[in-house]
Design a protein around this motif. Structure first.
Motif, PDB file in Angstrom:
ATOM      1  N   ARG A  95       4.930   4.815  -5.211  1.00 55.81           N
ATOM      2  CA  ARG A  95       4.277   6.125  -5.234  1.00 55.81           C
ATOM      3  C   ARG A  95       5.289   7.234  -5.470  1.00 55.81           C
ATOM      4  O   ARG A  95       5.039   8.174  -6.230  1.00 55.81           O
ATOM      5  CB  ARG A  95       3.543   6.381  -3.923  1.00 55.81           C
ATOM      6  CG  ARG A  95       2.278   5.590  -3.769  1.00 55.81           C
ATOM      7  CD  ARG A  95       1.615   5.893  -2.448  1.00 55.81           C
ATOM      8  NE  ARG A  95       0.415   5.097  -2.277  1.00 55.81           N
ATOM      9  CZ  ARG A  95      -0.273   5.041  -1.161  1.00 55.81           C
ATOM     10  NH1 ARG A  95       0.123   5.748  -0.105  1.00 55.81           N
ATOM     11  NH2 ARG A  95      -1.340   4.289  -1.080  1.00 55.81           N
ATOM     12  N   MET A  96       6.442   7.144  -4.817  1.00 52.78           N
ATOM     13  CA  MET A  96       7.457   8.171  -4.971  1.00 52.78           C
ATOM     14  C   MET A  96       7.978   8.195  -6.407  1.00 52.78           C
ATOM     15  O   MET A  96       8.121   9.259  -7.005  1.00 52.78           O
ATOM     16  CB  MET A  96       8.615   7.956  -3.986  1.00 52.78           C
ATOM     17  CG  MET A  96       9.520   9.155  -3.938  1.00 52.78           C
ATOM     18  SD  MET A  96      10.809   9.201  -2.662  1.00 52.78           S
ATOM     19  CE  MET A  96      10.552   7.823  -1.648  1.00 52.78           C
ATOM     20  N   ASN A  99       5.611   9.847  -8.586  1.00 52.05           N
ATOM     21  CA  ASN A  99       5.265  11.181  -8.095  1.00 52.05           C
ATOM     22  C   ASN A  99       3.822  11.234  -7.581  1.00 52.05           C
ATOM     23  O   ASN A  99       3.108  12.197  -7.829  1.00 52.05           O
ATOM     24  CB  ASN A  99       5.506  12.243  -9.177  1.00 52.05           C
ATOM     25  CG  ASN A  99       5.618  13.633  -8.574  1.00 52.05           C
ATOM     26  OD1 ASN A  99       5.985  13.793  -7.414  1.00 52.05           O
ATOM     27  ND2 ASN A  99       5.291  14.632  -9.367  1.00 52.05           N
ATOM     28  N   HIS A 100       3.427  10.176  -6.862  1.00 57.84           N
ATOM     29  CA  HIS A 100       2.087  10.118  -6.270  1.00 57.84           C
ATOM     30  C   HIS A 100       2.173   9.943  -4.753  1.00 57.84           C
ATOM     31  O   HIS A 100       1.302   9.334  -4.155  1.00 57.84           O
ATOM     32  CB  HIS A 100       1.287   8.954  -6.871  1.00 57.84           C
ATOM     33  CG  HIS A 100       0.738   9.244  -8.208  1.00 57.84           C
ATOM     34  ND1 HIS A 100       1.469   9.059  -9.368  1.00 57.84           N
ATOM     35  CD2 HIS A 100      -0.449   9.726  -8.594  1.00 57.84           C
ATOM     36  CE1 HIS A 100       0.750   9.391 -10.395  1.00 57.84           C
ATOM     37  NE2 HIS A 100      -0.437   9.808  -9.960  1.00 57.84           N
ATOM     38  N   ILE A 101       3.217  10.454  -4.138  1.00 57.02           N
ATOM     39  CA  ILE A 101       3.393  10.297  -2.702  1.00 57.02           C
ATOM     40  C   ILE A 101       2.341  11.107  -1.938  1.00 57.02           C
ATOM     41  O   ILE A 101       1.933  10.748  -0.850  1.00 57.02           O
ATOM     42  CB  ILE A 101       4.835  10.654  -2.260  1.00 57.02           C
ATOM     43  CG1 ILE A 101       5.160  10.012  -0.920  1.00 57.02           C
ATOM     44  CG2 ILE A 101       5.072  12.126  -2.248  1.00 57.02           C
ATOM     45  CD1 ILE A 101       5.466   8.557  -0.985  1.00 57.02           C
ATOM     46  N   HIS A 102       1.904  12.213  -2.516  1.00 54.25           N
ATOM     47  CA  HIS A 102       0.880  13.054  -1.883  1.00 54.25           C
ATOM     48  C   HIS A 102      -0.487  12.653  -2.416  1.00 54.25           C
ATOM     49  O   HIS A 102      -0.610  11.993  -3.442  1.00 54.25           O
ATOM     50  CB  HIS A 102       1.138  14.523  -2.177  1.00 54.25           C
ATOM     51  CG  HIS A 102       2.460  15.008  -1.645  1.00 54.25           C
ATOM     52  ND1 HIS A 102       2.687  15.234  -0.313  1.00 54.25           N
ATOM     53  CD2 HIS A 102       3.631  15.269  -2.272  1.00 54.25           C
ATOM     54  CE1 HIS A 102       3.931  15.614  -0.142  1.00 54.25           C
ATOM     55  NE2 HIS A 102       4.538  15.655  -1.306  1.00 54.25           N
ATOM     56  N   GLY A 103      -1.496  13.051  -1.727  1.00 55.60           N
ATOM     57  CA  GLY A 103      -2.855  12.754  -2.155  1.00 55.60           C
ATOM     58  C   GLY A 103      -3.504  11.769  -1.199  1.00 55.60           C
ATOM     59  O   GLY A 103      -3.042  11.555  -0.081  1.00 55.60           O
ATOM     60  N   SER A 104      -4.566  11.141  -1.643  1.00 60.26           N
ATOM     61  CA  SER A 104      -5.269  10.203  -0.787  1.00 60.26           C
ATOM     62  C   SER A 104      -5.697   8.990  -1.604  1.00 60.26           C
ATOM     63  O   SER A 104      -5.675   9.017  -2.831  1.00 60.26           O
ATOM     64  CB  SER A 104      -6.493  10.865  -0.143  1.00 60.26           C
ATOM     65  OG  SER A 104      -7.388  11.290  -1.156  1.00 60.26           O
ATOM     66  N   ARG A 108      -3.084   4.840  -5.360  1.00 61.05           N
ATOM     67  CA  ARG A 108      -2.657   5.983  -6.176  1.00 61.05           C
ATOM     68  C   ARG A 108      -1.270   5.759  -6.721  1.00 61.05           C
ATOM     69  O   ARG A 108      -0.527   4.935  -6.380  1.00 61.05           O
ATOM     70  CB  ARG A 108      -2.731   7.282  -5.371  1.00 61.05           C
ATOM     71  CG  ARG A 108      -1.922   7.311  -4.102  1.00 61.05           C
ATOM     72  CD  ARG A 108      -2.074   8.693  -3.454  1.00 61.05           C
ATOM     73  NE  ARG A 108      -1.190   8.821  -2.336  1.00 61.05           N
ATOM     74  CZ  ARG A 108      -1.512   8.527  -1.086  1.00 61.05           C
ATOM     75  NH1 ARG A 108      -2.701   8.084  -0.810  1.00 61.05           N
ATOM     76  NH2 ARG A 108      -0.646   8.684  -0.115  1.00 61.05           N
TER      77      ARG A 108
END
Length: 108
Positions: A95-96, A99-104, A108
């Motif tokens: 995810r990092m 660049n998908h570390i944030h969200g739900s 992801r």
């Protein structure tokens, strides 16, 4: 102690009906996580966010109970704790990197 060594020790005390595998530790996990949250809430409410060493120790013991249920549930699902931890770290690194570390959402 490794995570798998801990899991083996936890399983020595895992006494619950065979027909309740998966369900029993899942219910216990949610209950113990609630106890962690409740102890934190009471420090906020009653002690003005003052996390004394004593309160931290009480919370740590509840986290240990959460870990016990994670160990038994993982086993009941057919996984060892080190595999669970490794899979989680790989997921978070992916995810990092994307660049998908944030969200739900799990995927992801």
């Amino acid at each position: 102690m490794t995570l798998n060594e801990y899991q083996q020790h936890a399983l020595e005390t895992a006494i619950y009906p065979e027909e309740s595998r998966i369900v029993y530790p899942t219910l216990g996990l949610t209950g113990e996580a609630g106890e962690v949250a409740d102890k934190v809430k009471k420090v906020i409410r009653d002690a003005g966010n003052n996390f004394t060493d004593e309160k931290k120790c009480e919370i740590m013991k509840e986290i240990g109970d959460v870990l016990w249920y994670c160990a038994t549930l993982s086993h009941d699902l057919g996984y060892d704790l080190e595999e669970v931890a490794r899979t989680n770290v790989e997921k978070l690194h992916s995810r990092m990197e994307r660049n998908h570390i944030h969200g739900s959402g799990d995927n992801r």
